[in-house]
Design a protein around this motif. Structure first.
Motif, PDB file in Angstrom:
ATOM      1  N   THR A  15     -53.452 -84.117 -38.570  1.00  0.00           N
ATOM      2  CA  THR A  15     -52.567 -83.200 -37.836  1.00  0.00           C
ATOM      3  C   THR A  15     -51.129 -83.356 -38.332  1.00  0.00           C
ATOM      4  OG1 THR A  15     -54.006 -83.473 -35.933  1.00  0.00           O
ATOM      5  CG2 THR A  15     -51.845 -82.508 -35.503  1.00  0.00           C
ATOM      6  N   TYR A  16     -50.724 -84.595 -38.545  1.00  0.00           N
ATOM      7  CA  TYR A  16     -49.355 -84.861 -39.020  1.00  0.00           C
ATOM      8  C   TYR A  16     -49.127 -84.181 -40.370  1.00  0.00           C
ATOM      9  CZ  TYR A  16     -45.154 -87.488 -40.303  1.00  0.00           C
ATOM     10  OH  TYR A  16     -43.879 -87.837 -40.693  1.00  0.00           O
ATOM     11  N   LYS A  17     -50.110 -84.321 -41.272  1.00  0.00           N
ATOM     12  CA  LYS A  17     -50.011 -83.696 -42.599  1.00  0.00           C
ATOM     13  C   LYS A  17     -49.917 -82.181 -42.471  1.00  0.00           C
ATOM     14  CE  LYS A  17     -53.473 -84.892 -45.208  1.00  0.00           C
ATOM     15  NZ  LYS A  17     -54.757 -85.483 -45.613  1.00  0.00           N
ATOM     16  N   HIS A  18     -50.784 -81.644 -41.637  1.00  0.00           N
ATOM     17  CA  HIS A  18     -50.835 -80.201 -41.431  1.00  0.00           C
ATOM     18  C   HIS A  18     -49.494 -79.696 -40.893  1.00  0.00           C
ATOM     19  CE1 HIS A  18     -51.930 -76.469 -39.333  1.00  0.00           C
ATOM     20  NE2 HIS A  18     -52.707 -76.313 -40.381  1.00  0.00           N
ATOM     21  N   ASP A  19     -48.953 -80.377 -39.899  1.00  0.00           N
ATOM     22  CA  ASP A  19     -47.668 -79.980 -39.298  1.00  0.00           C
ATOM     23  C   ASP A  19     -46.540 -80.094 -40.324  1.00  0.00           C
ATOM     24  OD1 ASP A  19     -49.063 -79.632 -37.010  1.00  0.00           O
ATOM     25  OD2 ASP A  19     -48.256 -81.388 -35.946  1.00  0.00           O
ATOM     26  N   PHE A  20     -46.611 -81.152 -41.149  1.00  0.00           N
ATOM     27  CA  PHE A  20     -45.578 -81.354 -42.179  1.00  0.00           C
ATOM     28  C   PHE A  20     -45.552 -80.152 -43.128  1.00  0.00           C
ATOM     29  CE2 PHE A  20     -44.012 -82.632 -46.286  1.00  0.00           C
ATOM     30  CZ  PHE A  20     -42.988 -83.528 -46.026  1.00  0.00           C
ATOM     31  N   VAL A  21     -46.730 -79.755 -43.595  1.00  0.00           N
ATOM     32  CA  VAL A  21     -46.825 -78.625 -44.536  1.00  0.00           C
ATOM     33  C   VAL A  21     -46.337 -77.345 -43.864  1.00  0.00           C
ATOM     34  CG1 VAL A  21     -48.444 -77.196 -45.848  1.00  0.00           C
ATOM     35  CG2 VAL A  21     -48.686 -79.688 -45.875  1.00  0.00           C
ATOM     36  N   ALA A  22     -46.783 -77.114 -42.625  1.00  0.00           N
ATOM     37  CA  ALA A  22     -46.398 -75.884 -41.905  1.00  0.00           C
ATOM     38  C   ALA A  22     -44.877 -75.824 -41.730  1.00  0.00           C
ATOM     39  CB  ALA A  22     -47.102 -75.844 -40.553  1.00  0.00           C
ATOM     40  N   GLN A  23     -44.297 -76.959 -41.379  1.00  0.00           N
ATOM     41  CA  GLN A  23     -42.844 -77.028 -41.171  1.00  0.00           C
ATOM     42  C   GLN A  23     -42.092 -76.754 -42.484  1.00  0.00           C
ATOM     43  OE1 GLN A  23     -41.972 -80.795 -39.482  1.00  0.00           O
ATOM     44  NE2 GLN A  23     -40.365 -80.034 -38.189  1.00  0.00           N
ATOM     45  N   TYR A  24     -42.589 -77.327 -43.565  1.00  0.00           N
ATOM     46  CA  TYR A  24     -41.941 -77.133 -44.875  1.00  0.00           C
ATOM     47  C   TYR A  24     -41.991 -75.654 -45.267  1.00  0.00           C
ATOM     48  CZ  TYR A  24     -41.021 -77.443 -49.868  1.00  0.00           C
ATOM     49  OH  TYR A  24     -40.495 -77.261 -51.122  1.00  0.00           O
ATOM     50  N   LEU A  25     -43.164 -75.044 -45.081  1.00  0.00           N
ATOM     51  CA  LEU A  25     -43.312 -73.634 -45.465  1.00  0.00           C
ATOM     52  C   LEU A  25     -42.413 -72.743 -44.603  1.00  0.00           C
ATOM     53  CD1 LEU A  25     -47.161 -73.440 -46.143  1.00  0.00           C
ATOM     54  CD2 LEU A  25     -45.290 -73.664 -47.791  1.00  0.00           C
ATOM     55  N   ALA A  26     -42.313 -73.069 -43.306  1.00  0.00           N
ATOM     56  CA  ALA A  26     -41.448 -72.288 -42.407  1.00  0.00           C
ATOM     57  C   ALA A  26     -39.993 -72.390 -42.860  1.00  0.00           C
ATOM     58  CB  ALA A  26     -41.606 -72.785 -40.977  1.00  0.00           C
ATOM     59  N   GLN A  27     -39.592 -73.593 -43.281  1.00  0.00           N
ATOM     60  CA  GLN A  27     -38.212 -73.795 -43.782  1.00  0.00           C
ATOM     61  C   GLN A  27     -37.954 -72.959 -45.029  1.00  0.00           C
ATOM     62  OE1 GLN A  27     -37.783 -77.961 -44.516  1.00  0.00           O
ATOM     63  NE2 GLN A  27     -37.422 -78.460 -42.371  1.00  0.00           N
ATOM     64  N   GLN A  28     -38.966 -72.919 -45.900  1.00  0.00           N
ATOM     65  CA  GLN A  28     -38.831 -72.146 -47.142  1.00  0.00           C
ATOM     66  C   GLN A  28     -38.603 -70.673 -46.835  1.00  0.00           C
ATOM     67  OE1 GLN A  28     -38.415 -74.878 -49.124  1.00  0.00           O
ATOM     68  NE2 GLN A  28     -39.328 -73.606 -50.717  1.00  0.00           N
ATOM     69  N   VAL A  29     -39.408 -70.146 -45.893  1.00  0.00           N
ATOM     70  CA  VAL A  29     -39.302 -68.726 -45.508  1.00  0.00           C
ATOM     71  C   VAL A  29     -37.907 -68.461 -44.946  1.00  0.00           C
ATOM     72  CG1 VAL A  29     -40.175 -66.977 -43.886  1.00  0.00           C
ATOM     73  CG2 VAL A  29     -41.775 -68.470 -45.110  1.00  0.00           C
ATOM     74  N   GLN A  30     -37.459 -69.390 -44.085  1.00  0.00           N
ATOM     75  CA  GLN A  30     -36.136 -69.243 -43.461  1.00  0.00           C
ATOM     76  C   GLN A  30     -35.030 -69.209 -44.528  1.00  0.00           C
ATOM     77  OE1 GLN A  30     -35.185 -72.442 -40.832  1.00  0.00           O
ATOM     78  NE2 GLN A  30     -34.450 -71.069 -39.239  1.00  0.00           N
ATOM     79  N   GLN A  31     -35.146 -70.118 -45.487  1.00  0.00           N
ATOM     80  CA  GLN A  31     -34.134 -70.173 -46.559  1.00  0.00           C
ATOM     81  C   GLN A  31     -34.130 -68.896 -47.382  1.00  0.00           C
ATOM     82  OE1 GLN A  31     -34.757 -73.719 -48.878  1.00  0.00           O
ATOM     83  NE2 GLN A  31     -34.012 -75.040 -47.241  1.00  0.00           N
TER      84      GLN A  31
END
Ligand code: PDD
Length: 305
Positions: free
Chosen positions: A284-300
């Motif tokens: 779950t931690y790995k999954h959340d980490f990836v999701a958070q990173y991708l969300a940041q990328q979209v935001q940027q």
């Protein structure tokens, strides 16, 4: 996942991306002659570099401790890793990178001034832990820790670790837990050690006797977030033999359950309940980490438009 064979691997060497079979270093490189260098192993999940900040911080510590100049800025390190990931089709990868002190034409233990570090990095497919291990765990033995006194430095000089691995093979074991001359458990041959005792997680404290593992750090973080007590304290062979569970932790294997130690069952002889729970939390931690990173990328990207 697209297929890509390991023979098509692209490596990074001193500023260039090139096929692995074309990459060459000098025979006078101090990494080759003296094992004079440091390294990192960084997992990549769903094409996202995992725990970059923590790995970079440890790399910088290793470079500082060995007086090898850091060849790149933080942004350049990240760009290197992301470029390597993009050049390979595997969704899950692990990147090996090493920095040696560089090339010195005359043999001398004393490094010459102003050497240019050699920087080499490449990516590998990261295989999931086998169903057999998840079901049955692994076999370990205890061995004397024959390594040096600066195990907190991630040095490429790994001959003792290789010899310990060979000793495991001769005794039909998958890995070893190392015991220092003072009787304290240090770590595995390429992993940190946890034990479970009465539902509490115990692990040796960070010191120069062990590598400050990133997986160890994350397991501590995840355990605390889920109300599992973690104690960092010295452990001995007695603690191992009376443990309910024993785990090994590393970036490429995550947490692995040891179910046999020195030919005797650990706990029930099967992977334990806390390990099963940690495995779920870690996914779950790995999954959340990836999701958070991708969300940041979209935001940027949105901010740049
Ligand atoms: N090894 N201790 C030692 C001696 C190690 O070599 C490793 C990792 C660890 C675990 O560190 P981390 O959780 O950051 O991977 C502990 C890597 C995987 C290797 O040498 O390939």
């Amino acid at each position: 996942m697209l297929s890509q064979t390991v023979t098509e691997q692209i490596v990074y060497l001193n500023g260039l991306y090139l096929p692995m079979c074309e990459s060459q270093i000098s025979t006078q490189d101090r990494g080759f002659l003296f094992g004079d260098g440091v390294y990192e192993v960084i997992p990549v999940y769903e094409r996202t570099v995992f725990s970059f900040d923590e790995h970079l911080a440890r790399l910088k510590n290793s470079l500082k401790a060995t007086s090898i100049p850091n060849p790149l800025t933080d942004a350049e390190w990240l760009n290197l890793l992301n470029t390597l990931v993009a050049k390979h089709s595997w969704d899950n990868q692990f990147i090996y990178l090493q920095v040696t002190r560089g090339i010195q034409m005359q043999r001398d233990h004393m490094p010459a001034d102003c050497l240019t570090p050699t920087l080499y990095a490449y990516s590998n497919p990261l295989k999931a832990v086998s169903d057999d291990i998840i079901k049955n765990g692994i076999k370990a033995i205890t061995l004397d820790d024959i390594r040096w006194l600066n195990c907190d430095i991630k040095a490429i000089t790994l001959l003792p670790n290789v010899m310990l691995k060979l000793a495991c093979k001769h005794r039909n074991a998958d890995d070893a837990i190392l015991i220092a001359p003072n009787g304290n458990i240090t770590e595995g041959t390429a992993s940190n050690v946890f034990i479970v005792k009465n539902n509490t997680l115990l692990t040796p404290p960070n010191s120069s006797a062990i590598l400050p593992g990133i997986t160890r750090l994350l397991i501590n973080r995840i355990a605390k977030a889920h109300g599992i007590t973690v104690l960092e304290q010295n452990l001995t062979l007695d603690d191992l033999t009376s443990a309910d569970e024993i785990w090994l932790a590393s970036s490429t294997k995550e947490a692995l359950p040891i179910t046999q130690l020195n030919d005797l069952p650990v706990g029930s002889g099967k992977p334990g309940a806390l390990w099963q729970l940690m495995r779920q939390h870690y996914q779950t931690y790995k999954h959340d980490f990836v999701a958070q990173y991708l969300a940041q990328q979209v935001q940027q990207q949105q901010q740049q438009q």
